[in-house]
Scaffold this motif. Sequence first.
Motif, PDB file in Angstrom:
ATOM      1  N   GLN A  43       0.828  -1.206   0.000  1.00  0.00           N
ATOM      2  CA  GLN A  43       0.000   0.000   0.000  1.00  0.00           C
ATOM      3  C   GLN A  43       0.864   1.258   0.000  1.00  0.00           C
ATOM      4  O   GLN A  43       0.575   2.230  -0.719  1.00  0.00           O
ATOM      5  CB  GLN A  43      -0.925   0.003   1.222  1.00  0.00           C
ATOM      6  N   GLU A  44       1.926   1.251   0.788  1.00  0.00           N
ATOM      7  CA  GLU A  44       2.814   2.414   0.852  1.00  0.00           C
ATOM      8  C   GLU A  44       3.577   2.600  -0.452  1.00  0.00           C
ATOM      9  O   GLU A  44       3.728   3.721  -0.954  1.00  0.00           O
ATOM     10  CB  GLU A  44       3.799   2.264   2.018  1.00  0.00           C
ATOM     11  N   ILE A  45       4.066   1.513  -1.017  1.00  0.00           N
ATOM     12  CA  ILE A  45       4.818   1.591  -2.278  1.00  0.00           C
ATOM     13  C   ILE A  45       3.948   2.178  -3.390  1.00  0.00           C
ATOM     14  O   ILE A  45       4.375   3.080  -4.120  1.00  0.00           O
ATOM     15  CB  ILE A  45       5.344   0.196  -2.678  1.00  0.00           C
ATOM     16  N   LEU A  46       2.718   1.686  -3.504  1.00  0.00           N
ATOM     17  CA  LEU A  46       1.840   2.179  -4.568  1.00  0.00           C
ATOM     18  C   LEU A  46       1.453   3.635  -4.335  1.00  0.00           C
ATOM     19  O   LEU A  46       1.309   4.404  -5.292  1.00  0.00           O
ATOM     20  CB  LEU A  46       0.598   1.300  -4.669  1.00  0.00           C
ATOM     21  N   TYR A  85       2.256   6.350  -7.317  1.00  0.00           N
ATOM     22  CA  TYR A  85       1.222   7.143  -7.962  1.00  0.00           C
ATOM     23  C   TYR A  85       1.270   8.618  -7.588  1.00  0.00           C
ATOM     24  O   TYR A  85       0.667   9.450  -8.277  1.00  0.00           O
ATOM     25  CB  TYR A  85      -0.161   6.554  -7.675  1.00  0.00           C
ATOM     26  N   SER A  86       1.973   8.964  -6.506  1.00  0.00           N
ATOM     27  CA  SER A  86       2.121  10.379  -6.138  1.00  0.00           C
ATOM     28  C   SER A  86       3.376  10.988  -6.741  1.00  0.00           C
ATOM     29  O   SER A  86       3.680  12.160  -6.506  1.00  0.00           O
ATOM     30  CB  SER A  86       2.163  10.533  -4.611  1.00  0.00           C
ATOM     31  N   GLN A 126      13.876  10.665  -8.642  1.00  0.00           N
ATOM     32  CA  GLN A 126      13.459  11.265  -7.367  1.00  0.00           C
ATOM     33  C   GLN A 126      12.312  10.487  -6.726  1.00  0.00           C
ATOM     34  O   GLN A 126      12.201  10.423  -5.496  1.00  0.00           O
ATOM     35  CB  GLN A 126      13.067  12.734  -7.541  1.00  0.00           C
ATOM     36  N   THR A 127      11.472   9.881  -7.574  1.00  0.00           N
ATOM     37  CA  THR A 127      10.385   9.045  -7.048  1.00  0.00           C
ATOM     38  C   THR A 127      10.954   7.807  -6.379  1.00  0.00           C
ATOM     39  O   THR A 127      10.527   7.422  -5.280  1.00  0.00           O
ATOM     40  CB  THR A 127       9.430   8.626  -8.179  1.00  0.00           C
ATOM     41  N   ALA A 153      12.543   8.762  -3.035  1.00  0.00           N
ATOM     42  CA  ALA A 153      11.527   9.018  -2.011  1.00  0.00           C
ATOM     43  C   ALA A 153      10.885   7.719  -1.543  1.00  0.00           C
ATOM     44  O   ALA A 153      10.611   7.533  -0.355  1.00  0.00           O
ATOM     45  CB  ALA A 153      10.468   9.969  -2.565  1.00  0.00           C
ATOM     46  N   LEU A 154      10.663   6.814  -2.494  1.00  0.00           N
ATOM     47  CA  LEU A 154      10.057   5.524  -2.151  1.00  0.00           C
ATOM     48  C   LEU A 154      10.976   4.737  -1.221  1.00  0.00           C
ATOM     49  O   LEU A 154      10.521   4.170  -0.218  1.00  0.00           O
ATOM     50  CB  LEU A 154       9.781   4.754  -3.433  1.00  0.00           C
ATOM     51  N   GLU A 155      12.254   4.705  -1.523  1.00  0.00           N
ATOM     52  CA  GLU A 155      13.204   3.970  -0.679  1.00  0.00           C
ATOM     53  C   GLU A 155      13.244   4.553   0.728  1.00  0.00           C
ATOM     54  O   GLU A 155      13.368   3.821   1.717  1.00  0.00           O
ATOM     55  CB  GLU A 155      14.595   3.999  -1.302  1.00  0.00           C
ATOM     56  N   GLN A 156      13.123   5.860   0.836  1.00  0.00           N
ATOM     57  CA  GLN A 156      13.179   6.499   2.147  1.00  0.00           C
ATOM     58  C   GLN A 156      11.898   6.269   2.932  1.00  0.00           C
ATOM     59  O   GLN A 156      11.929   5.888   4.109  1.00  0.00           O
ATOM     60  CB  GLN A 156      13.435   8.002   1.972  1.00  0.00           C
TER      61      GLN A 156
END
Length: 288
Positions: free
Chosen positions: A52-55, A59-60, A210-211, A214-217
Amino acid sequence: MERLEVTETFAGIALPGHLHTAESLQFATKFPFRDTDVVIVTYPKSGTTWMQEILTLLYSGGDAQPAKTIPNWERAPWLEQIHFRSSLRDTATHRLITSHLPARVLGPWLQGSKAKVIYVARNPKDVVVSYYHFHRLAKFLPDPVSFDAFLQQFLEGKVHYGSWFEHVKGWLGQRQLLDIIYITYEELHKDLRGTAQRLSAFLGITLEPQTLLALEQHCSFAAMRDNAMANYTLIPPEIMDHSQGRFMRKGVVGDWRSHFSPPQNALFDRVYHEEMHDTELSAHWAMV
C-alpha cells in the motif's frame, strides 16, 4: 466495540465480524471493477501495508504527503470490509483497492475487467509467526491460546481468512486469467528498488529517479513503523491492544527460526510439501 466477538462466515471462511458483514461481503463479490483499478491481494501478514505504501509513492510521483496525512485504509481501502464504500476514492484515476479474499471468491468477478492485480506472498513460516502475534494484539480476532495451538490451526486452514495454502495456490491459478503480477515479501526486503521498478513497469508508470529515492526512504520498515498513517496506532486500544506489541513488529525475514521447535518445523515442512510440491510458485524464501 461493535461486533468484536462476532465471527462472520462467508464462502466457508471465518472472518472478523467487527470488519465484515454478510452485506459487505456480498457487495465485494459483485463490485464493478474498472479497467484502471489496481487491486492488492494478500493473505494476512504477507506485506499488505508495505505494498500500500509503495503504490502510494509510485502514484504520487514520490510525494510522501498523502502517505503521511491519509491513513492507508483510506488510500487503499479493503474491498470486503464494512467501510469500503465510504473510503473508496472514486474519483481517482487509478483506484487502489485491497483484499484478502481468495481467488475462488474474487477471481471470477475480476476476470470481467482489465484491472491490474498485485499478489503479494510471504514465507508461510513467517506468516504464521506474525499472524500469531497479531491475534494477541487485535481484539477482533480469537485468542490464539498458544503458538503451538495456533500453528496447528494455521496448518489445517482453521484460522480467520482461511487456508494460506488455498489462498496462494488459488491466486497462482489466475496467471492466464488476469493481468496479475506476483511479488514476495522477501523480494521487497532484499531488493526494494528492483521490485519497485518491476511494479512501475507492470503499472505503466514512468519511474523518475526522485520518485525511487523518495520511495526507498518512505517505504523502509523503520519509516513505516513510525508513520501513524501506516502503523495502525490510530486504532483505539479497545480494538487493538497496543500494550501487547506493535502492528509492525520486526519486519525481518526468517523470524520463524526463533519460534519453531524442531517438531513444529518438521510438521510444517511435511504439510508444506504435501500442499505445495506440485505448484509453480517461484519462492524467494528459505524453508530451512
